[in-house]
Structure formats: C-alpha cells, structure tokens
Scaffold this motif. Structure first.
Motif, PDB file in Angstrom:
ATOM      1  N   ASN A 166     -12.241 -13.593  14.787  1.00 35.64           N
ATOM      2  CA  ASN A 166     -11.969 -14.754  15.630  1.00 35.64           C
ATOM      3  C   ASN A 166     -10.663 -14.515  16.370  1.00 35.64           C
ATOM      4  O   ASN A 166      -9.590 -14.902  15.920  1.00 35.64           O
ATOM      5  CB  ASN A 166     -11.904 -16.008  14.754  1.00 35.64           C
TER       6      ASN A 166
ATOM      7  N   ILE B  62      -7.820 -17.442  17.754  1.00 33.54           N
ATOM      8  CA  ILE B  62      -6.773 -18.095  16.972  1.00 33.54           C
ATOM      9  C   ILE B  62      -5.529 -17.242  16.786  1.00 33.54           C
ATOM     10  O   ILE B  62      -4.541 -17.710  16.247  1.00 33.54           O
ATOM     11  CB  ILE B  62      -7.301 -18.497  15.582  1.00 33.54           C
TER      12      ILE B  62
ATOM     13  N   SER C 273      -2.394 -18.777  18.276  1.00 32.34           N
ATOM     14  CA  SER C 273      -2.126 -20.192  18.047  1.00 32.34           C
ATOM     15  C   SER C 273      -1.150 -20.368  16.887  1.00 32.34           C
ATOM     16  O   SER C 273      -1.066 -19.539  15.983  1.00 32.34           O
ATOM     17  CB  SER C 273      -3.425 -20.942  17.759  1.00 32.34           C
TER      18      SER C 273
ATOM     19  N   ASP D 104      -1.175 -22.823  14.652  1.00 33.48           N
ATOM     20  CA  ASP D 104      -1.780 -23.373  13.440  1.00 33.48           C
ATOM     21  C   ASP D 104      -2.922 -22.492  12.920  1.00 33.48           C
ATOM     22  O   ASP D 104      -3.885 -22.976  12.376  1.00 33.48           O
ATOM     23  CB  ASP D 104      -2.273 -24.792  13.694  1.00 33.48           C
ATOM     24  N   ARG D 105      -2.792 -21.185  13.077  1.00 36.29           N
ATOM     25  CA  ARG D 105      -3.869 -20.283  12.679  1.00 36.29           C
ATOM     26  C   ARG D 105      -4.006 -20.136  11.167  1.00 36.29           C
ATOM     27  O   ARG D 105      -4.998 -19.613  10.688  1.00 36.29           O
ATOM     28  CB  ARG D 105      -3.674 -18.922  13.311  1.00 36.29           C
TER      29      ARG D 105
ATOM     30  N   LYS E 250      -7.149 -21.749   9.953  1.00 31.35           N
ATOM     31  CA  LYS E 250      -8.369 -21.453  10.682  1.00 31.35           C
ATOM     32  C   LYS E 250      -9.037 -20.195  10.123  1.00 31.35           C
ATOM     33  O   LYS E 250      -8.401 -19.356   9.494  1.00 31.35           O
ATOM     34  CB  LYS E 250      -8.057 -21.261  12.156  1.00 31.35           C
ATOM     35  N   PHE E 251     -10.326 -20.077  10.384  1.00 28.71           N
ATOM     36  CA  PHE E 251     -11.077 -18.921   9.914  1.00 28.71           C
ATOM     37  C   PHE E 251     -10.703 -17.687  10.711  1.00 28.71           C
ATOM     38  O   PHE E 251     -10.712 -17.698  11.929  1.00 28.71           O
ATOM     39  CB  PHE E 251     -12.576 -19.167  10.051  1.00 28.71           C
ATOM     40  N   ARG E 252     -10.389 -16.611  10.019  1.00 26.91           N
ATOM     41  CA  ARG E 252     -10.043 -15.364  10.675  1.00 26.91           C
ATOM     42  C   ARG E 252     -11.292 -14.624  11.143  1.00 26.91           C
ATOM     43  O   ARG E 252     -11.284 -13.948  12.157  1.00 26.91           O
ATOM     44  CB  ARG E 252      -9.238 -14.480   9.725  1.00 26.91           C
TER      45      ARG E 252
END
Length: 147
Positions: A39, A42, A45, A47-48, A51-53
């Motif tokens: 991904n 992200i 970003s 706020d990673r 989040k899904f890598r």
C-alpha cells in the motif's frame, strides 16, 4: 568518450547488483499465484502507523507486456487497474488456499474487458510519455524568436 561512459554505467550497475544481491528480488508470478500488494499510498502520510501496509491476499490473473500485474480478490472481484511489479510480493499462507486453475474464467470481468484493462494506459504511463514534450514549442522549425 561515449563508449567509455556506457562502459562505466554498465560496470556501476553490475557493482550495484553485486552489493545488493540479497535484497533485489525478481519475482515472476503466474496466473493463480497468491500475492500481497504494498500500500504505497500511506507511505508519506503521518498517520500510517494504524493503516495496513499490505493489501490482500490477491490472486494474479495475468502479467502484462510491461511487467505489471492484473490481480483479483479471492472472491473474484477484479482490482481496478494494473499493479506495478515492485508492489507485489508473494503471500505466505499459514494454511493451504485452494485456487482454481481457470482463474480468468472465475473473475467478474469478460475476456474483452480484461484485454482492454491490460492494454489501457494509466496516468503514470501518460506522465512518462509526455515528460519530454513541450506544449506549443516546435523543435523542428528553423524560426527563432528574434524577428
């Protein structure tokens, strides 16, 4: 001088490959292989962390001429577009996942739509194709601006 520069460039590439041979992976996924997709949206970003890598698992449907992949989810829903080869890594399943041999027949696209998706140019392709073109400038003319 041009031959010497070309020779140095090739030598630098060989040195780079030798130094990074443990890191460089050239996967060649076949239709029906299960993969994960990195991904990349992200990565910049703030706020990673939450989040899904990686996205997936996905099933490889086809490899295009340019080296990118067409993938679908396990339920047969096609991924909307091509996936660059550097984003695709193998999926190491804890349990055996049964994927049918005829992956292209089980997806939610017809053969014509799949062929159209494979041949479609993406925005990034258009960016690189137009990178060296200048709008409104004719490089072939003999005219100059000093008239």
């Amino acid at each position: 001088m041009r031959a010497r520069v070309s020779k140095e460039k090739l030598a630098a590439v060989k040195r780079y490959e030798e130094i990074h041979k443990a890191v460089i992976m050239d996967y060649d996924f076949r239709p029906g292989d299960i993969v994960l997709i990195r991904n990349t949206q992200i990565e910049k970003s703030l706020d990673r962390k939450a989040k899904f890598r990686y996205l997936g698992p996905m099933v490889v449907v086809r490899r295009t001429k340019g080296g990118s992949y067409l993938v679908c989810e396990l339920n047969g829903a096609m991924w909307p577009g091509k996936v660059a080869a550097f984003r695709v890594i193998p999926y190491e399943a804890r349990a055996k996942i049964a994927i049918p041999e005829d992956v292209e027949k089980r997806i939610d696209m017809s053969a014509e739509e799949l062929k159209e998706l494979e041949e479609r140019r993406d925005e990034l392709d258009e960016f690189w194709m137009n990178d060296l073109h200048f709008d409104g400038v004719n490089l072939d003319s003999e005219d100059s601006d000093t008239e």
